[in-house]
Design an enzyme around this catalytic site. Structure first.
Site, PDB file in Angstrom:
ATOM      1  N   LYS A 129      46.436  18.495  27.296  1.00 13.83           N
ATOM      2  CA  LYS A 129      46.161  17.604  28.418  1.00 13.83           C
ATOM      3  C   LYS A 129      45.315  18.318  29.466  1.00 13.83           C
ATOM      4  O   LYS A 129      45.103  19.532  29.396  1.00 13.83           O
ATOM      5  CB  LYS A 129      47.471  17.120  29.036  1.00 13.83           C
ATOM      6  CG  LYS A 129      48.367  18.231  29.570  1.00 13.83           C
ATOM      7  CD  LYS A 129      49.694  17.696  30.045  1.00 13.83           C
ATOM      8  CE  LYS A 129      50.594  18.828  30.550  1.00 13.83           C
ATOM      9  NZ  LYS A 129      51.883  18.331  31.041  1.00 13.83           N
ATOM     10  N   TYR A 184      33.460  33.901  57.166  1.00 13.57           N
ATOM     11  CA  TYR A 184      33.911  32.941  58.167  1.00 13.57           C
ATOM     12  C   TYR A 184      35.139  33.464  58.921  1.00 13.57           C
ATOM     13  O   TYR A 184      36.056  34.041  58.323  1.00 13.57           O
ATOM     14  CB  TYR A 184      34.278  31.617  57.495  1.00 13.57           C
ATOM     15  CG  TYR A 184      33.087  30.795  57.066  1.00 13.57           C
ATOM     16  CD1 TYR A 184      32.191  30.289  57.995  1.00 13.57           C
ATOM     17  CD2 TYR A 184      32.865  30.518  55.719  1.00 13.57           C
ATOM     18  CE1 TYR A 184      31.098  29.530  57.601  1.00 13.57           C
ATOM     19  CE2 TYR A 184      31.778  29.761  55.307  1.00 13.57           C
ATOM     20  CZ  TYR A 184      30.900  29.267  56.256  1.00 13.57           C
ATOM     21  OH  TYR A 184      29.824  28.525  55.865  1.00 13.57           O
TER      22      TYR A 184
END
Length: 338
Positions: free
Chosen positions: A25, A237
């Site tokens: 899956k 950042y």
């Protein structure tokens, strides 16, 4: 792919005399539904589990003779597609049973999910009755263990006991209990058909002990620039990293948009060969910076490992406060198969 095959074979050996199915899956746990399924089928895997009907339809085109189960059940519309493609749905409530009885009857097999303690999908263990499935060809009775990754957890034994009580009313039916962890934990948590996923793809199914499986996925980022960060300077950042000395820094063309968790900022590691380097500054959308050894000969264009045999996926998951399953299924990068 050789590691994928080796992991599958190891699980088959652990499962014996039970059979071993592959759970593919979420696009084969993020590694390619069709590619991994084709490889496993070539090694003798005859049974596959997917989550959604559309996954089963794709897989059926590739593997016309495989047994394919759909874990998320059916609706009125998807039941028709299951019949057309010879997919076996896993039903877990009376609404789904009635849909399948109306459209398929006994002409097509169906699997039944019993909830013994996971409390997600399935008939409650103390309420399910064989009479509810009259007129249907039930070819698998299954349950799912909530704590198989922790072998000593008391819920495992309780779920197995509940499932055994259900089985008394369903004699001679094929059963499925164990995932990868359940397969490793012994015969009581396996059933006739084990449903193996994360172990095949190289993650550790258990919360304790060394990972018995080989790494399958290697996530790498390419060096875009090499520069010097002077003492006291910051990077990235928020200026979350400040250099206590002059540092040689490499910028990699990979970030959280590619599936490298932002949580690894100032925590994670990268590897160039066997040489490891810390991630410094925040992981950005498509860029990540690492501090490399001053004597290192890393150059623009080199490929740096973020997940693999040196930077193991379970450690990446631990530092990111998640699990290997999520790390694998979130990767978005070009795939190369060896």
């Amino acid at each position: 792919m050789s590691a994928l095959v080796a992991n599958y074979q190891a699980l088959c050996d652990s499962a014996a005399p039970s059979d071993c199915a592959a759970v593919v899956k979420a696009d084969g746990y993020g590694l390619g539904l069709l590619q991994v399924s084709q490889t496993l089928a070539a090694q003798g895997c005859e049974c596959f589990f997917v989550s959604e009907v559309y996954e089963g339809l794709l897989l059926r085109e590739l593997l016309p003779h495989a047994e394919i189960f759909v874990l998320s059940g059916i609706t009125q519309a998807t039941a028709v597609r299951c019949i057309e493609a010879r997919l076996t749905p896993v039903v877990g409530n009376r609404k789904q049973v009635e849909i399948w009885r109306e459209l398929a009857g006994a002409r097509h097999p169906v699997a039944v999910k019993v909830d013994t303690g996971m409390t997600r999908l399935g008939f409650r263990w103390d309420e399910v009755r064989p009479s509810e499935f009259s007129g249907l060809e039930v070819n698998l009775l299954m349950t799912h263990l909530a704590c198989a990754d922790t072998p000593a957890h008391p819920l495992n034994e309780k779920q197995v006991e509940r499932f055994d009580r259900v089985l008394q009313a369903f004699p001679r039916i094929r059963t499925s209990i164990g995932n990868s962890a359940g397969t490793l934990n012994g015969s009581a948590t396996r059933g006739d058909l084990c449903r193996c996923g994360i172990g095949i793809f190289g993650g550790n199914p258990l919360t304790v002990g060394e990972n018995p499986f080989r790494p399958v996925a290697y996530l790498e980022g390419q060096v875009l620039q090499v520069t010097t960060l002077t003492k006291g300077g910051s990077i990235g950042y928020g200026a979350s990293f400040h250099a206590s000395r002059n540092l040689k820094v490499a910028t990699l063309g990979i970030g959280y948009a590619n599936g490298l968790p932002r949580a690894l900022s100032n925590l994670g590691q990268a590897a160039w060969g066997k040489e490891t380097s810390p991630l410094v500054g925040r992981v950005s959308m498509n860029l990540t910076t690492i501090a490399v050894n001053e004597q290192s000969v890393i150059e623009i264009g080199d490929w740096i490992q973020l997940i693999g045999d040196v930077i193991q996926i379970d450690e990446v998951a631990r530092l990111s406060d998640t699990i290997a399953y999520e790390i694998l299924t979130r990767i978005r990068a070009p795939r190369v198969y060896y």
